[in-house]
Scaffold this motif. Structure first.
Motif, PDB file in Angstrom:
ATOM      1  N   MET A  93       0.843  -1.193   0.000  1.00  0.00           N
ATOM      2  CA  MET A  93       0.000   0.000   0.000  1.00  0.00           C
ATOM      3  C   MET A  93       0.884   1.250   0.000  1.00  0.00           C
ATOM      4  N   PRO A  94       0.683   2.156  -0.948  1.00  0.00           N
ATOM      5  CA  PRO A  94       1.489   3.394  -0.960  1.00  0.00           C
ATOM      6  C   PRO A  94       1.250   4.206   0.316  1.00  0.00           C
ATOM      7  N   GLN A  95       2.330   4.615   0.952  1.00  0.00           N
ATOM      8  CA  GLN A  95       2.225   5.395   2.186  1.00  0.00           C
ATOM      9  C   GLN A  95       3.591   5.960   2.535  1.00  0.00           C
ATOM     10  N   ASN A  96       3.610   6.881   3.473  1.00  0.00           N
ATOM     11  CA  ASN A  96       4.854   7.471   3.964  1.00  0.00           C
ATOM     12  C   ASN A  96       4.987   7.175   5.447  1.00  0.00           C
ATOM     13  N   TYR A  97       6.189   6.763   5.856  1.00  0.00           N
ATOM     14  CA  TYR A  97       6.481   6.533   7.265  1.00  0.00           C
ATOM     15  C   TYR A  97       7.365   7.666   7.764  1.00  0.00           C
ATOM     16  N   VAL A  98       6.998   8.242   8.880  1.00  0.00           N
ATOM     17  CA  VAL A  98       7.818   9.251   9.547  1.00  0.00           C
ATOM     18  C   VAL A  98       8.449   8.592  10.770  1.00  0.00           C
ATOM     19  N   ASN A  99       9.776   8.636  10.853  1.00  0.00           N
ATOM     20  CA  ASN A  99      10.521   7.990  11.932  1.00  0.00           C
ATOM     21  C   ASN A  99      10.149   6.496  12.037  1.00  0.00           C
ATOM     22  N   PRO A 100      10.441   5.721  10.999  1.00  0.00           N
ATOM     23  CA  PRO A 100      10.026   4.311  10.973  1.00  0.00           C
ATOM     24  C   PRO A 100      10.910   3.429  11.846  1.00  0.00           C
ATOM     25  N   SER A 101      10.408   2.237  12.124  1.00  0.00           N
ATOM     26  CA  SER A 101      11.168   1.214  12.850  1.00  0.00           C
ATOM     27  C   SER A 101      10.980  -0.128  12.138  1.00  0.00           C
ATOM     28  N   LEU A 102      11.892  -1.048  12.396  1.00  0.00           N
ATOM     29  CA  LEU A 102      11.795  -2.375  11.789  1.00  0.00           C
ATOM     30  C   LEU A 102      10.511  -3.073  12.205  1.00  0.00           C
ATOM     31  N   GLY A 103      10.126  -2.922  13.475  1.00  0.00           N
ATOM     32  CA  GLY A 103       8.910  -3.577  13.956  1.00  0.00           C
ATOM     33  C   GLY A 103       7.671  -3.109  13.216  1.00  0.00           C
ATOM     34  N   THR A 104       7.574  -1.804  12.985  1.00  0.00           N
ATOM     35  CA  THR A 104       6.421  -1.256  12.272  1.00  0.00           C
ATOM     36  C   THR A 104       6.382  -1.741  10.830  1.00  0.00           C
ATOM     37  N   VAL A 105       7.527  -1.685  10.156  1.00  0.00           N
ATOM     38  CA  VAL A 105       7.591  -2.135   8.763  1.00  0.00           C
ATOM     39  C   VAL A 105       7.277  -3.624   8.667  1.00  0.00           C
ATOM     40  N   PHE A 106       7.789  -4.423   9.588  1.00  0.00           N
ATOM     41  CA  PHE A 106       7.519  -5.863   9.594  1.00  0.00           C
ATOM     42  C   PHE A 106       6.026  -6.134   9.786  1.00  0.00           C
ATOM     43  N   ASP A 107       5.415  -5.455  10.748  1.00  0.00           N
ATOM     44  CA  ASP A 107       3.992  -5.683  11.040  1.00  0.00           C
ATOM     45  C   ASP A 107       3.102  -5.368   9.841  1.00  0.00           C
ATOM     46  N   ARG A 108       3.468  -4.356   9.049  1.00  0.00           N
ATOM     47  CA  ARG A 108       2.602  -3.926   7.956  1.00  0.00           C
ATOM     48  C   ARG A 108       2.894  -4.621   6.631  1.00  0.00           C
ATOM     49  N   HIS A 109       4.139  -5.037   6.415  1.00  0.00           N
ATOM     50  CA  HIS A 109       4.511  -5.541   5.089  1.00  0.00           C
ATOM     51  C   HIS A 109       4.937  -7.009   5.073  1.00  0.00           C
ATOM     52  N   VAL A 110       5.225  -7.605   6.223  1.00  0.00           N
ATOM     53  CA  VAL A 110       5.744  -8.970   6.242  1.00  0.00           C
ATOM     54  C   VAL A 110       4.864  -9.916   7.062  1.00  0.00           C
TER      55      VAL A 110
END
Length: 296
Positions: A93-110
């Motif tokens: 899903m196209p979106q922008n992350y401000v101050n991202p973390s591995l946990g957040t990216v993992f939860d949404r994309h993996v």
């Protein structure tokens, strides 16, 4: 080696295969499988395939991409990829992350694709990560890893590994180590760059960002101009890795995880090596593993 197929009716054991090819590559997120099984009658559509070693450990867990079988049975031919393929096949899903973390990216994309764990530095990073239209889930997660963690992610035994750590055990080939029946060394100077230029974000002009003196010594004169944000040193390193290969044909099923440190006993290769890819083949003539090494 025990194979299990999964279909609408659940999981069942497949007959012993007559042919198998299993590919693992450091540059490919998903492992590839092709196999032929004797199947007197139709088994119905299959969606999943798992393979266990004789000791019960997992060798392959994936999704079936293609299935072929005669109307009256005969042989069953399967083409499959490991579950990392789900991250390649699905659009993020196209979106922008401000101050991202591995946990957040993992939860949404993996995590939504059946992955329960990840490895890597889990802290909040300053900056913005943009996921644009058309990026795969894998590309979105990998973009975070390469930019903020400075690692290239991979999937190992169902775990999303963004730690950047290579398998620790060095594999020795040749005398005192893994036997091989044939081997060759391949130099590919066509992969090298002598100069890499980057774009100055302020002035809009290109400048020499990195140079490879080794390529120039070999007489290579090849330059590349990068778009904004690309890492010139990483481009040179990737080129150097691609410019040398050692290909070894080893009898049997050899456990050689991609990126494992490796060396060939009694051979001068001009630098540290690691496993780039391993292709295991089982057929009527026996089994063997073709292993390709590259520079670290």
């Amino acid at each position: 080696m025990i194979c299990f197929g999964t279909g609408p009716e659940g999981e069942f054991r497949l007959p012993a295969p007559v042919r198998i090819r299993l590919d693992r590559d450091a540059d490919a997120p998903a492992d590839g499988f092709e196999g032929v099984f004797p199947m007197p009658k139709s088994c119905g559509p299959l969606t999943g395939l798992t393979i266990q070693n004789g000791d019960g450990s997992a060798l392959f867990d994936g999704i079936v991409d293609e299935q072929e079988q005669g109307l009256s049975g005969g042989t069953l031919t399967l083409s499959a990829r490991s579950r990392a393929a789900l991250l390649l096949d699905n659009e993020a899903m196209p979106q922008n992350y401000v101050n991202p973390s591995l946990g957040t990216v993992f939860d949404r994309h993996v995590r939504p694709y059946g992955f329960a764990r990840y490895l890597g530095e889990d802290k909040v990073f300053s900056g913005t990560l943009s996921v644009s239209k058309g990026m795969s889930e894998w590309a979105a997660a990998a973009s975070f890893c390469t930019r903020f963690l400075k690692t290239e992610p991979r999937v190992v035994n169902g775990v999303f590994d963004a730690s950047g750590a290579a398998p620790g055990r060095e594999i020795v080939f040749g005398k005192g180590g893994v036997r091989f029946t044939s081997g060759l060394l391949r130099n590919r100077n066509c992969e090298l760059y002598s100069e890499v230029y980057a774009l100055d974000p302020d002035g809009g002009a290109y400048f020499l960002a990195a140079a490879d003196s080794g390529a120039e010594t070999l007489g290579v004169r090849r330059r590349r101009f990068l778009s904004g944000g690309a890492d010139a040193s990483a481009v040179l390193k990737k080129a150097e890795q691609s410019a040398f290969e050692a290909v070894l044909d080893c009898p049997g099923n050899i456990a050689a995880p991609p990126l494992s440190p490796a060396r060939i006993a009694g051979t001068e290769t001009g630098g540290s090596l690691c496993v780039r890819s391993a292709r295991y083949v089982l057929e009527a003539q026996g089994e063997h593993t073709v292993i390709t090494l590259r520079r670290k």
